[in-house]
Design a protein around this motif. Structure first.
Motif, PDB file in Angstrom:
ATOM      1  N   LEU A  69       0.835  -1.206   0.000  1.00 56.29           N
ATOM      2  CA  LEU A  69       0.000   0.000   0.000  1.00 56.29           C
ATOM      3  C   LEU A  69       0.868   1.253   0.000  1.00 56.29           C
ATOM      4  O   LEU A  69       0.622   2.206  -0.743  1.00 56.29           O
ATOM      5  CB  LEU A  69      -0.917  -0.009   1.225  1.00 56.29           C
ATOM      6  CG  LEU A  69      -2.064  -1.028   1.217  1.00 56.29           C
ATOM      7  CD1 LEU A  69      -2.754  -1.050   2.583  1.00 56.29           C
ATOM      8  CD2 LEU A  69      -3.074  -0.694   0.121  1.00 56.29           C
ATOM      9  N   LEU A  70       1.909   1.238   0.835  1.00 57.57           N
ATOM     10  CA  LEU A  70       2.775   2.413   0.951  1.00 57.57           C
ATOM     11  C   LEU A  70       3.591   2.662  -0.308  1.00 57.57           C
ATOM     12  O   LEU A  70       3.958   3.806  -0.603  1.00 57.57           O
ATOM     13  CB  LEU A  70       3.716   2.241   2.148  1.00 57.57           C
ATOM     14  CG  LEU A  70       3.046   2.399   3.525  1.00 57.57           C
ATOM     15  CD1 LEU A  70       3.942   1.827   4.621  1.00 57.57           C
ATOM     16  CD2 LEU A  70       2.742   3.862   3.813  1.00 57.57           C
ATOM     17  N   VAL A 192       6.763  12.097  -1.959  1.00 59.62           N
ATOM     18  CA  VAL A 192       7.552  10.867  -1.957  1.00 59.62           C
ATOM     19  C   VAL A 192       7.638  10.457  -3.414  1.00 59.62           C
ATOM     20  O   VAL A 192       6.750   9.779  -3.936  1.00 59.62           O
ATOM     21  CB  VAL A 192       6.878   9.780  -1.097  1.00 59.62           C
ATOM     22  CG1 VAL A 192       7.776   8.562  -0.989  1.00 59.62           C
ATOM     23  CG2 VAL A 192       6.543  10.333   0.277  1.00 59.62           C
ATOM     24  N   SER A 193       8.683  10.916  -4.065  1.00 61.89           N
ATOM     25  CA  SER A 193       8.742  10.861  -5.521  1.00 61.89           C
ATOM     26  C   SER A 193       8.521   9.468  -6.102  1.00 61.89           C
ATOM     27  O   SER A 193       7.825   9.292  -7.080  1.00 61.89           O
ATOM     28  CB  SER A 193      10.091  11.407  -6.015  1.00 61.89           C
ATOM     29  OG  SER A 193      11.154  10.685  -5.428  1.00 61.89           O
ATOM     30  N   ALA A 194       9.116   8.483  -5.483  1.00 58.87           N
ATOM     31  CA  ALA A 194       8.987   7.120  -6.030  1.00 58.87           C
ATOM     32  C   ALA A 194       8.207   6.204  -5.115  1.00 58.87           C
ATOM     33  O   ALA A 194       8.211   4.994  -5.263  1.00 58.87           O
ATOM     34  CB  ALA A 194      10.376   6.528  -6.268  1.00 58.87           C
ATOM     35  N   GLY A 195       7.522   6.801  -4.156  1.00 56.77           N
ATOM     36  CA  GLY A 195       6.793   5.988  -3.201  1.00 56.77           C
ATOM     37  C   GLY A 195       7.736   5.281  -2.242  1.00 56.77           C
ATOM     38  O   GLY A 195       8.950   5.381  -2.347  1.00 56.77           O
ATOM     39  N   ILE A 196       7.201   4.573  -1.292  1.00 53.57           N
ATOM     40  CA  ILE A 196       8.011   3.775  -0.368  1.00 53.57           C
ATOM     41  C   ILE A 196       8.362   2.477  -1.075  1.00 53.57           C
ATOM     42  O   ILE A 196       7.465   1.776  -1.573  1.00 53.57           O
ATOM     43  CB  ILE A 196       7.234   3.477   0.928  1.00 53.57           C
ATOM     44  CG1 ILE A 196       6.743   4.776   1.568  1.00 53.57           C
ATOM     45  CG2 ILE A 196       8.082   2.680   1.888  1.00 53.57           C
ATOM     46  CD1 ILE A 196       7.850   5.735   1.952  1.00 53.57           C
ATOM     47  N   PRO A 197       9.633   2.113  -1.143  1.00 55.49           N
ATOM     48  CA  PRO A 197       9.994   0.898  -1.886  1.00 55.49           C
ATOM     49  C   PRO A 197       9.314  -0.350  -1.330  1.00 55.49           C
ATOM     50  O   PRO A 197       9.272  -0.546  -0.118  1.00 55.49           O
ATOM     51  CB  PRO A 197      11.508   0.801  -1.712  1.00 55.49           C
ATOM     52  CG  PRO A 197      11.951   2.040  -1.047  1.00 55.49           C
ATOM     53  CD  PRO A 197      10.769   2.762  -0.531  1.00 55.49           C
ATOM     54  N   ASP A 198       8.763  -1.127  -2.222  1.00 59.21           N
ATOM     55  CA  ASP A 198       8.188  -2.427  -1.847  1.00 59.21           C
ATOM     56  C   ASP A 198       9.332  -3.434  -1.785  1.00 59.21           C
ATOM     57  O   ASP A 198      10.154  -3.501  -2.696  1.00 59.21           O
ATOM     58  CB  ASP A 198       7.164  -2.848  -2.896  1.00 59.21           C
ATOM     59  CG  ASP A 198       6.414  -4.115  -2.508  1.00 59.21           C
ATOM     60  OD1 ASP A 198       6.729  -4.676  -1.446  1.00 59.21           O
ATOM     61  OD2 ASP A 198       5.533  -4.529  -3.267  1.00 59.21           O
ATOM     62  N   ASP A 199       9.387  -4.205  -0.672  1.00 61.34           N
ATOM     63  CA  ASP A 199      10.510  -5.134  -0.537  1.00 61.34           C
ATOM     64  C   ASP A 199      10.343  -6.394  -1.396  1.00 61.34           C
ATOM     65  O   ASP A 199      11.216  -7.258  -1.444  1.00 61.34           O
ATOM     66  CB  ASP A 199      10.733  -5.527   0.927  1.00 61.34           C
ATOM     67  CG  ASP A 199       9.504  -6.178   1.553  1.00 61.34           C
ATOM     68  OD1 ASP A 199       8.555  -6.490   0.802  1.00 61.34           O
ATOM     69  OD2 ASP A 199       9.506  -6.363   2.777  1.00 61.34           O
TER      70      ASP A 199
END
Length: 376
Positions: A69-70, A192-199
């Motif tokens: 989501l983040l 947050v230019s690229a969003g929170i990275p998804d792991d």
């Protein structure tokens, strides 16, 4: 001696519960009625739910969902909205404690990534709102927190009626949380230019299916469609065969706290003078008494204590849930957030406490006003 002191500091509520239970034994000596004191249904279902939630946590399903989501968030406002909503909505199913244990550490990690400036400005307010969100979101369902599970079990209230009872307060809380986010992030143009990275981690399919089935089985026990002992046996067997380490992470202190208070309440109920005295004090004042007592002893012990002297369960449900607002110990789940913040930076202790107290007073006042309006 130091070990005893340290244990009391760590498990204060548990210690008080059993000190009270032991003290009550001097007035009512142990006999066969002691067996009937303990609500085995509540303890067994609570154990089963905690085991299942630990199982879900162990495979990372909550963290993965949050990160996905983040990863789509493009602004600070959307990041904070997601973090608060995760606590609000997940707490309805996984309990307020588990929601905070899962999402507050994630919040701290996220703000580290966003930089010192935003972290200094918004970390504490965000965690404060997550805590309020978890405490008030959890009030909506019978399994949202321990006192709801207990009061729902003994009240005879149906699941639909329970939700209708608490819905106006949960809905109002959600609206207030969204207003707070809008006010707090007003004027902040950082993106947050690229969003929170998804792991990009994946959840193992088989354990996910198993824990989902076990969760449904637990819900059937809550709804009284399956016997609680059968459900506990099913959950325990499944965990023992798949991942025994889960059993080490269950909050046994909470279960023992329930048992201690059950013994104390059972004995007090057999002392006519005390039973009549407490009954007269809280008669027709269950809501106010629940809110007030929760500020001192926290809402779970309050629910256990007052339910022994009143059968107005609707007022007790609302009082103990709304009573979770206010002081830091009004809901023991709030201490989870406090500990995470202090572990992150000792210097944030005072700032968090002041922000938490102010926000809780505001939300408590709003909930009390709503209760007054509804009951005019």
């Amino acid at each position: 001696m130091q070990k005893i002191i340290n244990f009391f500091k760590k498990e204060t509520v548990l210690s008080i519960a059993w000190l009270a239970a032991v003290a009550s034994v001097f007035f009512i000596h142990p006999d066969k009625e002691y067996i009937s004191y303990i609500d085995y249904r509540t303890i067994c279902i609570l154990f089963s739910l905690m085991a299942v939630m630990e199982g879900f946590n162990s495979i990372g399903i909550f963290s993965m969902t949050a990160r996905k989501l983040l990863s789509r968030a493009k602004s600070i406002r959307s990041v904070i909205t997601i973090l608060v909503c995760l606590c609000f909505f997940f707490s309805m199913l996984i309990t307020n404690d588990v929601a905070l244990i899962t999402f507050v550490p994630l919040t701290i990690v996220i703000f580290r990534m966003l930089g010192n400036e935003l972290s200094a400005k918004l970390l504490i307010p965000t965690v404060v709102m997550q805590t309020i969100a978890a405490n008030l979101g959890s009030m909506l369902t019978p399994i949202g927190n321990p006192q709801n599970l207990y009061l729902y079990g003994i009240s005879g209230i149906g699941p639909g009626d329970f939700i209708l009872l608490t819905l106006p307060f949960a809905a109002t809380a959600f609206i207030l949380l969204m207003i707070w986010i809008a006010m707090k992030t007003h004027g902040i143009v950082s993106e947050v230019s690229a969003g929170i990275p998804d792991d990009n981690t994946s959840v193992r399919k088989n354990p996910l299916i198993m824990y989902t089935i076990l969760f449904i089985v637990c819900l059937l026990a809550v709804a009284k469609l399956l016997h609680f002992l059968a459900v506990t046996l099913i959950v325990l067997t499944a965990v023992l065969l798949t991942d025994r380490k889960i059993l080490k992470r269950i909050d046994y202190a909470l279960l023992l706290t329930f048992a201690g208070f059950f013994i104390f309440i059972g004995n007090m109920g057999r002392i006519e003078a005390i039973n009549s005295f407490i009954g007269r004090i809280i008669e027709s004042n269950e809501f106010a008494a629940s809110v007030a007592a929760s500020q001192i002893i926290s809402n779970v012990p309050c629910a256990l204590l007052l339910s022994g002297f009143s059968e107005n369960y609707s007022r007790l449900i609302l009082g103990t849930n709304i009573g979770g607002l206010g002081t830091l110990i009004a809901s023991m789940a709030s201490l989870i957030s406090f500990k995470y913040i202090v572990n992150e930076n000792q210097k944030l202790r005072k700032n968090f406490f002041l922000s938490f107290t102010l926000a809780n007073i505001i939300f408590l006042a709003a909930m009390l006003l709503l209760y007054t309006i509804i009951n005019l």
